[in-house]
Design a protein around this motif. Structure first.
Motif, PDB file in Angstrom:
ATOM      1  N   GLY A  17       0.823  -1.212   0.000  1.00  0.00           N
ATOM      2  CA  GLY A  17       0.000   0.000   0.000  1.00  0.00           C
ATOM      3  C   GLY A  17       0.854   1.258   0.000  1.00  0.00           C
ATOM      4  N   ALA A  18       1.967   1.230   0.728  1.00  0.00           N
ATOM      5  CA  ALA A  18       2.869   2.397   0.758  1.00  0.00           C
ATOM      6  C   ALA A  18       3.500   2.628  -0.609  1.00  0.00           C
ATOM      7  N   MET A  19       3.789   1.534  -1.309  1.00  0.00           N
ATOM      8  CA  MET A  19       4.317   1.675  -2.664  1.00  0.00           C
ATOM      9  C   MET A  19       3.251   2.285  -3.582  1.00  0.00           C
ATOM     10  N   ALA A  38       5.887  -0.540   8.742  1.00  0.00           N
ATOM     11  CA  ALA A  38       6.450   0.809   8.791  1.00  0.00           C
ATOM     12  C   ALA A  38       7.973   0.751   8.856  1.00  0.00           C
ATOM     13  N   ALA A  39       8.509  -0.213   9.614  1.00  0.00           N
ATOM     14  CA  ALA A  39       9.958  -0.350   9.711  1.00  0.00           C
ATOM     15  C   ALA A  39      10.554  -0.737   8.356  1.00  0.00           C
ATOM     16  N   VAL A  40       9.866  -1.627   7.631  1.00  0.00           N
ATOM     17  CA  VAL A  40      10.333  -2.021   6.294  1.00  0.00           C
ATOM     18  C   VAL A  40      10.345  -0.817   5.360  1.00  0.00           C
ATOM     19  N   ALA A 100      -2.120   3.843   7.254  1.00  0.00           N
ATOM     20  CA  ALA A 100      -1.928   3.238   8.574  1.00  0.00           C
ATOM     21  C   ALA A 100      -3.278   2.887   9.206  1.00  0.00           C
ATOM     22  N   LEU A 101      -4.224   3.811   9.140  1.00  0.00           N
ATOM     23  CA  LEU A 101      -5.556   3.547   9.699  1.00  0.00           C
ATOM     24  C   LEU A 101      -6.263   2.437   8.934  1.00  0.00           C
ATOM     25  N   LEU A 102      -6.094   2.425   7.612  1.00  0.00           N
ATOM     26  CA  LEU A 102      -6.708   1.388   6.799  1.00  0.00           C
ATOM     27  C   LEU A 102      -6.153   0.013   7.161  1.00  0.00           C
ATOM     28  N   SER A 103      -4.849  -0.084   7.319  1.00  0.00           N
ATOM     29  CA  SER A 103      -4.218  -1.369   7.645  1.00  0.00           C
ATOM     30  C   SER A 103      -4.684  -1.879   9.000  1.00  0.00           C
TER      31      SER A 103
END
Length: 395
Positions: free
Chosen positions: A32-34, A337-339, A360-363
Motif C-alpha cells: 500500500g505504501a508503494m 512501517a519499519a520495512v 496506517a488507519l486502513l491497515s
C-alpha cells in the motif's frame, strides 16, 4: 482478561494465528505504501501536465524532435492562447538505464510563465531562479540535488558524463543557484537552466554532421502553451493543430487519462497481492476459532446452563477473534512501517514508499475487521450449541 487467558492456553497456536494476520498486514502496509507513493507521483504528474497544452513537431526524421522558434509566434496568434514558452528537454544522465518510479532526470529551461499560469506551484528550499540574462546558473529539483549531493553554490557538469561516454561527449559546468522543494513529480528530478544554455546543450547533443549546419538558438524541443482563463484546453489543442502547420498539440485530457490509467493498474496489482495475504491470515483465524469451539464445548455448555445468553457467547468469541486481529494488525503495521523506513533509507534520493496516516488507519482497521469477521462463523457455531449436548460431549 478471560480473552487473554484463552489466547495463552494454546500459545503456539495463538502465535501462528497472529502471525497470519501479521504477515497480511505487513504485505498490505508495504504494498500500500508503494501504491501511495506511485499515486502521489501520478497525481502530481496529472496536475503538472494537465494545466497546459504541450506542442511538438509533427515531422519525423533526424530533426523530428525539434521545432523552430518561429512556430511559437504562430501559436501565440491562436485564439485563446495567453502565453507560449519554448522548451528544451534533454536527459541529464544520458545512457542511464536505472529503473525508477517517476520521471527521468532531465535538463530543461526554466519556464517563468508557469509561475503565473501553472497549477502546481514550485517553491525554493534554497536560493533563487536562474537569470535569463546571465548564463551558467542551474536550479536543481529536490531529488536530483539530494542524489548528486549538491547545494546552492556547488558546481555541476551537465549533462552528466556516462561511464561509456564517447570521445566527442561534451558537457559544461554550471553553478547551482537554487534548489526546489519536493513536489513528488517532474520538477524533483529536473535541472533548470535558462533558454540560451539549454539550447547550447541541445546543439552540442546533435549528431556531429549536423552541429555546424544548424543554429540551435532558433530551435526548441517543444512549446508549452497556456490558455486564457475559462478556455477549454482540449479545444485549444484542436485549434492549434488546425491553424498552425507542422506542429502537433496534445490534448491535456489524454495526458491526464494516461497517468490515471497507469495509477489504477498499479494500485489494483498491489492491492490484490496484499489482499491475498490477508485472506490467508483470515483463514488462519477461522481455523483457530473453530478449534477453540471444539476444545471448549464443555465450557460453553456450562455457561449456557448457568444462564449465559446466545448473544453473550457470540460476543465472547467474536471479541477474542477481534483481539487476535488487533494484535496482528498493530505488530504488522509496526513491522511494515519499519520495512518502509529502511527501504526508503536504502533508496537514497529516490524513495519507493510513502506511508500515509490514511494507509496506517486502513491497515489497522482492516486487521481488526478481518479478525471480527473471521470469528463470526465459529462464534455462531458456539452460540448455537445445545447446553445438554455440549455438557455430554465435553464430559
Amino acid at each position: 482478561m478471560e480473552m487473554i487467558r484463552n489466547l495463552f492456553r494454546r500459545k503456539l497456536r495463538s502465535i501462528l494465528t497472529i502471525s497470519g494476520i501479521f504477515m497480511g498486514i505487513v504485505a498490505l502496509t508495504t504494498m500500500g505504501a508503494m501504491a501511495e507513493h506511485f499515486n502521489s507521483l501520478i497525481g502530481g504528474g496529472a496536475a503538472y501536465y494537465g494545466d497546459h497544452v504541450q506542442v511538438g513537431s509533427s515531422f519525423s526524421g533526424t530533426l523530428g524532435g525539434v521545432i523552430p522558434l518561429a512556430k511559437a509566434d504562430a501559436v501565440r496568434q491562436v485564439a485563446g492562447v495567453v502565453a507560449v514558452t519554448p522548451t528544451i528537454f534533454l536527459l541529464a544522465k544520458p545512457g542511464d538505464g536505472g529503473i525508477t518510479f517517476g520521471p527521468p532526470a532531465s535538463i530543461s529551461n526554466s519556464d517563468a510563465a508557469y509561475a503565473r499560469y501553472g497549477t502546481l506551484k514550485t517553491t525554493f528550499a534554497h536560493g533563487q531562479d536562474v537569470s535569463e540574462t546571465t548564463n551558467g546558473g542551474v536550479v536543481l529539483g529536490s531529488t536530483l540535488a539530494t542524489e548528486l549531493k549538491k547545494a546552492v553554490g556547488s558546481s555541476i557538469d551537465l549533462p552528466i558524463r556516462p561511464a561509456d561516454a564517447t570521445a566527442d561527449f561534451t558537457n559544461h559546468s554550471f553553478k547551482v543557484v537554487g534548489v526546489l522543494n519536493p513536489t513528488l513529480t517532474a520538477p524533483d528530478t529536473g535541472a533548470y537552466v535558462n533558454l540560451h544554455d539549454a539550447q547550447m546543450l541541445m546543439g552540442e547533443g546533435l549528431p556531429p554532421t549536423l552541429r555546424g549546419n544548424i543554429d540551435p538558438y532558433q530551435l526548441a524541443t517543444g512549446l508549452v502553451v497556456y490558455g486564457q482563463p475559462g478556455t477549454n484546453l482540449d479545444t485549444l489543442a484542436t485549434r492549434i493543430n488546425a491553424e498552425v502547420p507542422g506542429v502537433k498539440a496534445l490534448k491535456p485530457s489524454v495526458t491526464v487519462a494516461s497517468f490515471k490509467a497507469g495509477g489504477a493498474i498499479f494500485t489494483l496489482i498491489t492491492t490484490a497481492a496484499a489482499l491475498l495475504a490477508l485472506v490467508i491470515g483470515g483463514l488462519s483465524v477461522i481455523n483457530t476459532m473453530l478449534m477453540a469451539v471444539t476444545e471448549r464445548v464443555r465450557e460453553i455448555g456450562l455457561k449456557k446452563a448457568l444462564g449465559a445468553r446466545t448473544g453473550a457467547i457470540l460476543r465472547d468469541f467474536v471479541s477474542e477473534s477481534t483481539l487476535i486481529g488487533a494484535i496482528g494488525g498493530v505488530l504488522g503495521l509496526a513491522a511494515g512501517a519499519a520495512v518502509v523506513v529502511m527501504a526508503n533509507a536504502g533508496a537514497g534520493a529516490s524513495p519507493l514508499f510513502q506511508l500515509t496516516p490514511r494507509l496506517a488507519l486502513l491497515s489497522l482497521g482492516f486487521a481488526v475487521l478481518l479478525g471480527a469477521v473471521a470469528g463470526l462463523l465459529p462464534a455462531w457455531r458456539a452460540a448455537r450449541l445445545d447446553p445438554v449436548i455440549a455438557l455430554h460431549a465435553g464430559g
